[in-house]
Write a protein that holds these residues in place. Structure first.
Motif, PDB file in Angstrom:
ATOM      1  N   THR A 167       0.827  -1.218   0.000  1.00  0.00           N
ATOM      2  CA  THR A 167       0.000   0.000   0.000  1.00  0.00           C
ATOM      3  C   THR A 167       0.854   1.259   0.000  1.00  0.00           C
ATOM      4  N   VAL A 168       2.009   1.237   0.675  1.00  0.00           N
ATOM      5  CA  VAL A 168       2.862   2.423   0.664  1.00  0.00           C
ATOM      6  C   VAL A 168       3.492   2.608  -0.716  1.00  0.00           C
ATOM      7  N   THR A 169       3.770   1.495  -1.408  1.00  0.00           N
ATOM      8  CA  THR A 169       4.269   1.593  -2.787  1.00  0.00           C
ATOM      9  C   THR A 169       3.178   2.138  -3.700  1.00  0.00           C
ATOM     10  N   TRP A 170       1.951   1.688  -3.477  1.00  0.00           N
ATOM     11  CA  TRP A 170       0.801   2.221  -4.224  1.00  0.00           C
ATOM     12  C   TRP A 170       0.696   3.734  -4.013  1.00  0.00           C
ATOM     13  N   ALA A 171       0.798   4.172  -2.762  1.00  0.00           N
ATOM     14  CA  ALA A 171       0.702   5.596  -2.466  1.00  0.00           C
ATOM     15  C   ALA A 171       1.804   6.383  -3.165  1.00  0.00           C
ATOM     16  N   HIS A 172       3.015   5.844  -3.165  1.00  0.00           N
ATOM     17  CA  HIS A 172       4.137   6.540  -3.796  1.00  0.00           C
ATOM     18  C   HIS A 172       3.918   6.684  -5.297  1.00  0.00           C
ATOM     19  N   PHE A 259       8.013  12.115   1.819  1.00  0.00           N
ATOM     20  CA  PHE A 259       7.265  10.879   1.661  1.00  0.00           C
ATOM     21  C   PHE A 259       8.150   9.767   1.093  1.00  0.00           C
ATOM     22  N   GLU A 260       9.046  10.128   0.192  1.00  0.00           N
ATOM     23  CA  GLU A 260       9.965   9.139  -0.368  1.00  0.00           C
ATOM     24  C   GLU A 260      10.816   8.515   0.736  1.00  0.00           C
ATOM     25  N   PHE A 261      11.282   9.358   1.656  1.00  0.00           N
ATOM     26  CA  PHE A 261      12.097   8.848   2.766  1.00  0.00           C
ATOM     27  C   PHE A 261      11.254   7.968   3.695  1.00  0.00           C
ATOM     28  N   ALA A 262       9.999   8.372   3.918  1.00  0.00           N
ATOM     29  CA  ALA A 262       9.112   7.563   4.759  1.00  0.00           C
ATOM     30  C   ALA A 262       8.887   6.185   4.135  1.00  0.00           C
ATOM     31  N   ALA A 263       8.739   6.146   2.810  1.00  0.00           N
ATOM     32  CA  ALA A 263       8.537   4.870   2.118  1.00  0.00           C
ATOM     33  C   ALA A 263       9.788   4.000   2.219  1.00  0.00           C
ATOM     34  N   TRP A 264      10.961   4.613   2.042  1.00  0.00           N
ATOM     35  CA  TRP A 264      12.217   3.860   2.214  1.00  0.00           C
ATOM     36  C   TRP A 264      12.270   3.253   3.602  1.00  0.00           C
ATOM     37  N   TYR A 265      11.989   4.061   4.599  1.00  0.00           N
ATOM     38  CA  TYR A 265      12.062   3.609   5.991  1.00  0.00           C
ATOM     39  C   TYR A 265      11.086   2.455   6.230  1.00  0.00           C
ATOM     40  N   TRP A 266       9.891   2.567   5.661  1.00  0.00           N
ATOM     41  CA  TRP A 266       8.879   1.523   5.863  1.00  0.00           C
ATOM     42  C   TRP A 266       9.304   0.212   5.210  1.00  0.00           C
ATOM     43  N   HIS A 267       9.904   0.286   4.039  1.00  0.00           N
ATOM     44  CA  HIS A 267      10.387  -0.936   3.387  1.00  0.00           C
ATOM     45  C   HIS A 267      11.525  -1.559   4.204  1.00  0.00           C
ATOM     46  N   PHE A 268      12.363  -0.723   4.791  1.00  0.00           N
ATOM     47  CA  PHE A 268      13.417  -1.229   5.673  1.00  0.00           C
ATOM     48  C   PHE A 268      12.809  -1.985   6.850  1.00  0.00           C
ATOM     49  N   VAL A 269      11.770  -1.429   7.446  1.00  0.00           N
ATOM     50  CA  VAL A 269      11.081  -2.091   8.560  1.00  0.00           C
ATOM     51  C   VAL A 269      10.507  -3.434   8.111  1.00  0.00           C
ATOM     52  N   ASP A 270       9.955  -3.469   6.892  1.00  0.00           N
ATOM     53  CA  ASP A 270       9.420  -4.726   6.346  1.00  0.00           C
ATOM     54  C   ASP A 270      10.497  -5.791   6.241  1.00  0.00           C
TER      55      ASP A 270
END
Length: 292
Positions: A167-172, A259-270
């Protein structure tokens, strides 16, 4: 200053109070933490107010400093060259976070793979101070520890976090296509999934058959999964702020570094969770417990 007022691509930052205030905030938080855990400067152990002040100061600095960075971007100070520097900074931050988790994985593998070595000839197992503790580490997980079944709540949490990654990739991608409605919807779903993951982990912890201070397994498990859980909370807040900025008209298809940084961070958490699920949940359950 605006990028139109200068003849180069670099942003010359004006004098800012935030580094000094931030240093004082972190110092207050550290001293408050020591005071809460051990007592300091005549304050008794368990005194919480100084640590609370430190947390409040750190939060104030984060909000104020990052707000100014967002304003700089809106004014055009984040030129392509400056944006590359910011990206490098975020990449290095994530690399430092990777090494942070490497330490916890290293500790977990050290305790599990070399558990038998800790009761060998190099340890004085006859010493009454150590005999009982060492005897508990002869097996991994230690005798009496009932590990989680990874194919119940942990598996559900894995699916929840993987879904949030989509979903975060969708948002990006929606924001890149200037589909602001789609980006908002996807971000709302991501934030809800992040909150759901945290809620499920709280439920999981409440059913744990071991404690943090009871065994090496417990301490290694809760430190690794607990710090990951803290990163999920931080990432959820990060994404929620991006959602608020998006709703308020901030960020565009061309400029959305935050937002790009937030998405990177979220993928790292994944990714970290996938390693935790495989090596902290599944491996001990299947290898050491025989799948029981």
């Amino acid at each position: 200053m605006s990028s139109g007022d200068v003849k180069h691509d670099y942003h010359l930052v004006s004098a800012s109070p935030w580094p000094l205030i931030g240093s004082l905030a972190v110092l207050t938080l550290a001293v408050g933490g020591v005071t809460y855990m051990k007592g300091l400067f005549g304050l008794e152990k368990g005194t919480w107010w100084l640590m609370a002040i430190g947390f409040a100061m750190v939060a104030y600095v984060m909000i104020g400093w990052w707000r100014e960075v967002a304003k700089e971007g809106a004014l055009g100070d984040h030129t392509p060259v400056v944006s590359i520097g910011l990206r490098y900074g975020m990449i290095l931050f994530i690399v430092s976070e990777v090494m942070f988790f490497v330490a916890w994985f290293w500790g977990f593998f050290e305790f599990s793979i070399f558990a038998h070595a800790r009761v060998g000839d190099t340890w004085d197992a006859t010493n009454p101070l150590y005999a009982d503790a060492l005897s508990r580490f002869k097996d991994w997980p230690p005798v009496g520890v009932e590990t989680f079944d990874p194919f119940h709540l942990p598996l559900i949490n894995t699916l929840v976090l993987l879904l949030s990654g989509t979903t975060v990739t969708w948002a990006h991608h929606a924001l890149q296509q200037n589909d602001r409605s789609g980006a908002k919807l996807a971000l709302v779903l991501t934030v809800l999934l992040g909150m759901g993951f945290t809620a499920l982990q709280v439920i999981e912890y409440s059913h744990a058959g071991f404690t943090f201070d009871g065994t090496l397994y417990g301490s290694a498990f809760f430190m690794a999964t607990g710090f990951h859980g803290a990163h999920v909370v931080i990432g959820t807040i990060f994404l929620a702020i991006c959602l608020m900025r998006l709703i308020m008209g901030g960020m565009t298809a061309q400029k959305h570094l935050g937002f790009e940084f937030a998405a990177w961070y979220w993928h790292f958490v994944d990714v970290v969770w996938l390693f935790l699920f495989a090596f902290v949940y599944v491996a001990p359950y299947l290898i050491f417990e025989g799948g029981k």
